[in-house]
Enzyme design. Structure first.
Site, mmCIF file in Angstrom:
data_model
loop_
_atom_site.group_PDB
_atom_site.id
_atom_site.type_symbol
_atom_site.label_atom_id
_atom_site.label_comp_id
_atom_site.label_asym_id
_atom_site.label_seq_id
_atom_site.Cartn_x
_atom_site.Cartn_y
_atom_site.Cartn_z
ATOM 1 N N HIS A 56 1.963 4.388 -3.045
ATOM 2 C CA HIS A 56 2.023 5.845 -2.888
ATOM 3 C C HIS A 56 3.400 6.375 -3.298
ATOM 4 C CE1 HIS A 56 -1.814 6.359 -0.974
ATOM 5 N NE2 HIS A 56 -1.501 5.623 0.085
ATOM 6 N N HIS A 110 0.835 -1.206 0.000
ATOM 7 C CA HIS A 110 0.000 0.000 0.000
ATOM 8 C C HIS A 110 0.871 1.258 0.000
ATOM 9 C CE1 HIS A 110 -3.694 2.295 1.401
ATOM 10 N NE2 HIS A 110 -2.720 3.138 1.727
ATOM 11 N N GLU A 111 1.846 1.300 0.900
ATOM 12 C CA GLU A 111 2.705 2.476 1.001
ATOM 13 C C GLU A 111 3.660 2.594 -0.181
ATOM 14 O OE1 GLU A 111 2.307 4.914 3.039
ATOM 15 O OE2 GLU A 111 0.661 3.827 3.993
#
Length: 391
Positions: A71, A67-68
């Protein structure tokens, strides 16, 4: 957020974990091994449940990292430098150095994480279905199904419209495109985040008080984090607008009062600490290099009978635990951390020499002056060590 342990690099990005990750992982493993897995797959030995729980928790941590990373990689695609990724108790933090160049980039950076989480949920759900069809057993199916559900929750929750959640950044990007004003958009997203945090806190308290369910405690903690982080983001926007163009050197206190490593605690207290209003002081070695900081609290722990023979260097916190600033750095880069707490004093160093110090009070004063339309300026931006007070 300070990393407790470094895991390595992915695509050149430093990856680390905060100590709180170990706490949440332990709780996850315990919950999986004692509740989730036994309820979905009965009849296995305790050691089997714990072994599978460790694997499932590790996969969950990998999903958080994905998820990170989403980004971070999209941000880097648009020219935003990524300093590091840190996983912690309530998720992860991608430390971005800079801002998106336009609303579309801001939107895509914000959406990247939830999209990956929801895609991951689909992958885990497909794996669970395949495992069930192939007769792999209820234990594997339960673990994979749990991962699918948790990733849906992770992606969906992050899309709620309030900073600092990804949904708040989506809201800010859309408002930026509509209003053509980045600061106004971020303030609105921050206020939405504060409302969302308050609602989560209320919901958690209601769940604990009326339903007698302690799981509401997690909702309350999460809401408190969202509320504080949203408030911090709103403050950051105000600071960036108010303090634009102001450097650290413009507001620092100079000359700086400090001590030497070879100085006795008694001598330092008598000649320096008692004459200055600070609670923390820089400490230099005999070559004039910054070694670290010493606080009055730490000095008070030295027995009065030992203060004559105890050297200041013996009670100094090392410089690697200290936030060191450059006088030419924009104040907007340093102010949020100073005002958030945890930094009672930051030494300012230029060309390897102590030039001055900055305290939260200096930042607050600069902000108040700027709000009055006065540009803070103590003339310290190009200062050298000739103005440093020696003791």
């Amino acid at each position: 957020m300070r990393q407790t342990a470094r895991l390595g690099r992915i695509a050149g990005i430093p990856i680390g974990v905060h100590w709180s990750v170990f706490v949440i992982m332990l709780l996850l493993v315990q919950g999986l091994a004692s509740v989730v897995l036994p309820s979905g797959a009965r009849g296995h030995a305790t050691v089997v449940y714990w072994g599978v729980a460790v694997v499932v928790a590790a996969l969950f941590l990998a999903a958080l990292l994905a998820h990170e990373l989403a980004h971070a990689l999209v941000a880097r695609h648009y020219g935003v430098r990524v300093r590091a990724i840190t996983l912690w108790m309530l998720g992860g933090v991608s430390e971005l150095d800079g801002e998106a160049p336009h609303p579309r980039a801001d939107l895509l950076i914000a959406l990247a994480g939830p999209v990956v989480s929801l895609a991951g949920a689909g992958v885990f759900a497909a794996c669970a279905a395949a495992a069930s069809a192939s007769g792999a057993g209820p234990l594997a199916v339960t673990g994979l199904a749990w991962l699918a559900v948790v990733n849906v929750i992770l992606g969906g929750f992050n899309l709620l419209p309030g900073a600092p959640l990804d949904g708040g950044r989506v809201l800010a990007a859309i408002l930026w495109w509509v209003r053509r004003d980045r600061a106004s958009a971020r303030r609105t997203a921050g206020r939405a985040g504060m409302v969302l945090g308050a609602l989560l806190i209320i919901g958690g308290l209601v769940e604990m008080l009326l339903a007698a369910n302690l799981s509401g405690l997690w909702l309350t903690v999460l809401g408190w984090f969202v509320l504080l982080a949203a408030r911090a983001e709103t403050t950051d926007v105000t600071l960036r607008k108010t303090l634009a163009g102001v450097r650290v050197g413009d507001i620092m206190t100079a000359p700086a009062a400090y001590g030497y490593t070879s100085q006795s605690v008694a001598n330092f207290v008598a000649t320096v600490a008692r004459h200055h209003p600070h609670r923390v002081f820089p400490v230099l070695d005999l070559d004039g290099q910054l070694v670290g900081l010493v606080s009055l609290t730490r000095l008070a722990k030295v027995p009065s009978t030992d203060r004559e023979r105890t050297r200041l260097g013996d009670v100094t916190a090392p410089v690697d635990r200290t936030r060191v600033l450059d006088p030419a750095v924009p104040l907007t880069d340093a102010a949020p951390a100073m005002l958030a707490g945890g930094h009672r004093l930051a030494p300012v160093v230029a060309n390897g020499r102590l030039t001055g110090i900055v305290t939260p009070g200096d930042v607050a004063r600069a902000t108040e002056l700027a709000e009055l339309g006065i540009t803070p300026d103590r003339g310290g931006g190009d200062a050298d060590t000739s103005g440093t007070t020696r003791w």
